[in-house]
Design a protein around this motif. Structure first.
Motif, PDB file in Angstrom:
ATOM      1  N   ARG A  87     -11.530  -2.505   7.530  1.00 18.21           N
ATOM      2  CA  ARG A  87     -11.387  -1.884   6.212  1.00 18.21           C
ATOM      3  C   ARG A  87     -10.541  -2.798   5.347  1.00 18.21           C
ATOM      4  NH1 ARG A  87     -13.679   2.890   6.259  1.00 18.21           N
ATOM      5  NH2 ARG A  87     -12.956   3.294   4.119  1.00 18.21           N
ATOM      6  N   ALA A  97      -8.742  -2.374   2.547  1.00 18.04           N
ATOM      7  CA  ALA A  97      -7.416  -1.955   2.067  1.00 18.04           C
ATOM      8  C   ALA A  97      -6.349  -2.190   3.134  1.00 18.04           C
ATOM      9  CB  ALA A  97      -7.447  -0.488   1.644  1.00 18.04           C
ATOM     10  N   THR A  98      -6.668  -1.824   4.358  1.00 15.62           N
ATOM     11  CA  THR A  98      -5.700  -2.009   5.449  1.00 15.62           C
ATOM     12  C   THR A  98      -5.389  -3.477   5.666  1.00 15.62           C
ATOM     13  OG1 THR A  98      -6.532  -0.010   6.535  1.00 15.62           O
ATOM     14  CG2 THR A  98      -5.264  -1.555   7.882  1.00 15.62           C
ATOM     15  N   VAL A 118      -4.047  -2.336  -4.408  1.00 14.75           N
ATOM     16  CA  VAL A 118      -5.327  -2.492  -3.729  1.00 14.75           C
ATOM     17  C   VAL A 118      -6.308  -1.516  -4.353  1.00 14.75           C
ATOM     18  CG1 VAL A 118      -6.582  -2.388  -1.556  1.00 14.75           C
ATOM     19  CG2 VAL A 118      -4.215  -3.202  -1.592  1.00 14.75           C
ATOM     20  N   ASP A 176     -11.742   0.549  -0.991  1.00 13.76           N
ATOM     21  CA  ASP A 176     -11.515   0.463   0.457  1.00 13.76           C
ATOM     22  C   ASP A 176     -12.848   0.296   1.175  1.00 13.76           C
ATOM     23  OD1 ASP A 176     -10.183   0.399   2.838  1.00 13.76           O
ATOM     24  OD2 ASP A 176     -10.014   2.581   3.026  1.00 13.76           O
ATOM     25  N   SER A 211     -15.665  -1.301   3.661  1.00 13.60           N
ATOM     26  CA  SER A 211     -15.673  -1.823   5.033  1.00 13.60           C
ATOM     27  C   SER A 211     -16.594  -3.038   5.075  1.00 13.60           C
ATOM     28  CB  SER A 211     -16.160  -0.763   6.023  1.00 13.60           C
ATOM     29  OG  SER A 211     -15.223   0.280   6.126  1.00 13.60           O
TER      30      SER A 211
END
Length: 588
Positions: free
Chosen positions: A417, A419-420, A438, A441, A443
């Motif tokens: 992902r 954002a992470t 950010v 999000d 993937s």
């Protein structure tokens, strides 16, 4: 019929010319056939001198004496001819000293029989001196031993001349004239005897030895005739895998080998001009016209494949002050050239990898250094940042080793992902007082470690170049992502240089970060571009228009979609995006 009074001067002329040809041949004694040629012409000199003595002798005994003087030469000439032609055509292994002695034995025996003829009459059944014109000649009634010796000599000479004739046919055009002179000069006296024996004009065929000497001398003066072996030439040229082209002094092809025809096509034909023959290899033709060997290998297209050759131009021996032509040697260096280029790419990649490693490690090192004082005071958050920075250093080292051991980026693709990963990268990047937002999000399936390294370098670049307290936005896009700041941006005139190694606008910049981004992206088949942010974006679903910076914008595209389309929601002018001019990973 030749006047008898001319026999002596013609024999003297033949002996003189043969003596000169013997000396000329002896200079080539170390060449194939050199000693045999010298022996052949030396025997002709001896024979001609004996004929001169016979012509000037007034008595029968005197004429018979000089006739016997000639016999050793008659034994040497056929055997020397066999030895010369064998060496000349590359059959040295067939001729040993013992075999030559065996071949000479019957003729040596005939010489002994001639010297002892008074006891048996096997060579001459009778002799007489008769007046002929203004002089006298020795008339012989030939015995059975003479005819046997004559027949044996003819067998040797016929085999020798037939083999030499084949050599003339099989030799290169550039050497055919010289070989032909040898054949005509040596064969003229031999052929003339049949005219006399058949009832033609009565004269001594040996007088044509003057033609033998002239032809032999002319052949030697044309070039190193004795150093040319037609059979060896044919075998050698066919066996050499590299192209060889012989160009005469008029600029036309004199000879080629099969490799030249295979590489350069059927245009490389004997008689064709160099311009036509090398039309399929323009780099080779240009180098030949310049008259100098190029320092770099030349490209040649062979059956649709690019090959590389080194070119050597070897001038042929001159005749007087005039060049006889040039031999073009094209050595196939394709494998070594490809290895050299691959090595250059590998060295450049290693250098970039080393710089990138040092540069990437500076991010977490700077973070750890910045939070060390707080961590030693017991600040738990600072301790976590220091520990995270140290963990990131180990991860960077592991990622670098993995990139070296497993250069195929597809093997490291995984789902993550955005954002992470962006937040993780921000924590280990040296960002000083900058702030991160950010947006989105999404993937993605890609090399997670490589994406993180790209983000860390882009974050640090924004923190260094976007001014004090910059606002940085990481945006997830359809088919890629972008990092935008609110700084002054990259001047349009310098945007094309942004990814060049060493380019920087900061006093303490290294010029490595964006170059590492370009190299890493290219090695994974991604596209990276630089532009200017548009100030807001609607790229995030259900978020409406979001404010983003209008400073420098860097966009990374993962798939085959054009990077301008991926960047459209985030940059002010997608058509003005700048991409790396020469990414390292794509060099070949």
């Amino acid at each position: 019929m030749i006047d008898v009074s001319l026999t002596a001067p013609l024999a003297a002329l033949a002996a003189t010319v043969a003596a000169g040809a013997t000396a000329a041949a002896f200079e080539y004694r170390d060449e194939p056939g050199g000693l045999a040629a010298a022996a052949f012409m030396g025997a002709i000199f001896w024979w001609s001198a004996g004929l001169f003595g016979e012509a000037v002798a007034a008595t029968e005994a005197g004429k018979v004496f000089w006739l016997n003087v000639q016999y050793p030469a008659t034994a040497v000439v056929p055997v020397a001819a066999v030895a010369f032609v064998a060496s000349y055509l590359g059959y040295d292994a067939w001729i040993s000293r013992r075999r030559l002695l065996v071949l000479a034995a019957p003729l040596a025996a005939l010489t002994l029989l001639s010297w002892t003829n008074d006891y048996h009459g096997l060579v001459r059944a009778g002799t007489d001196v008769v007046a002929f014109g203004s002089g006298t000649v020795l008339v012989r009634e030939l015995g059975p031993a003479w005819w046997a010796g004559w027949l044996y000599s003819q067998l040797l000479l016929v085999a020798t001349f037939a083999t030499l004739a084949y050599g003339v046919y099989d030799s290169a055009p550039a050497f055919r004239t010289s070989a032909g002179l040898l054949l005509v000069g040596a064969g003229a006296p031999w052929a003339a005897q049949f005219v006399v024996l058949g009832g033609g004009p009565a004269f001594r065929p040996e007088l044509l030895f003057v033609l033998t000497g002239v032809a032999f001398t002319a052949a030697l003066r044309r070039g190193p005739t004795l150093g040319v072996t037609p059979v060896a030439r044919q075998v050698t040229l066919k066996a050499i895998p590299d192209p060889i082209v012989v160009v005469d002094r008029s600029g036309r092809i004199a000879d080629t080998n099969p490799a030249a025809r295979a590489w350069l096509g059927d245009d490389v034909a004997v008689g064709a001009t160099v311009a036509d023959a090398l039309s399929s290899a323009p780099e080779v033709r240009a180098a030949y016209r310049r008259g100098e060997a190029p320092d770099e290998p030349l490209r040649v297209e062979v059956d649709g494949e690019t090959r590389f050759v080194s070119l050597s131009a070897v001038p042929l021996p001159t005749l007087g002050s005039r060049s006889q032509g040039t031999v073009l040697l094209l050595r196939d260096v394709t494998d070594s050239e490809r290895n050299r280029r691959d090595l250059e790419v590998a060295n450049d990649r290693l250098q970039t990898l080393t710089h990138a490693l040092a540069h990437d490690i500076k991010n977490p090192l700077a973070v750890a250094d910045g939070f060390t004082d707080l961590a030693t005071g017991g600040d738990e958050a600072a301790i976590e940042r220091v520990e995270g920075a140290h963990d990131r250093i180990f991860e960077i080292v592991d990622e670098t080793l993995a990139a070296v051991d497993h250069p195929d980026p597809d093997t490291d693709a995984e789902s993550f992902r955005f954002a992470t990963l962006a937040e993780d990268a921000w924590r280990t990047a040296e960002t000083a007082a900058a702030t991160l937002t950010v947006a989105g999000d999404e993937s993605y399936v890609a090399d997670r470690a490589a994406v993180r390294s790209v983000l860390e370098n882009l974050f640090r670049n924004a923190a260094v170049h976007a001014g004090p307290d910059p606002a940085v936005t990481a945006v997830a896009l359809d088919g890629g992502f972008a990092v935008v700041d609110d700084g002054p941006g990259i001047p349009p005139a310098e945007r094309d240089r942004a990814f060049d190694r060493g380019y920087t606008t900061a006093d303490d910049g290294t010029g490595i970060g964006l170059a590492s981004v370009a190299t890493l992206a290219a090695s994974h088949g991604w596209t990276v571009a630089a532009g200017r942010g548009r100030g807001e974006t609607d790229a995030v679903p259900d978020a409406g228009a979001m404010a983003v910076g209008d400073g420098a914008a860097f966009v990374v595209g993962f798939g085959d979609r054009p990077v301008a389309e991926v960047a459209a929601p985030i940059v002010a002018d997608p058509d003005a995006l700048a991409t790396p001019s020469e990414p390292l990973a794509t060099e070949k």
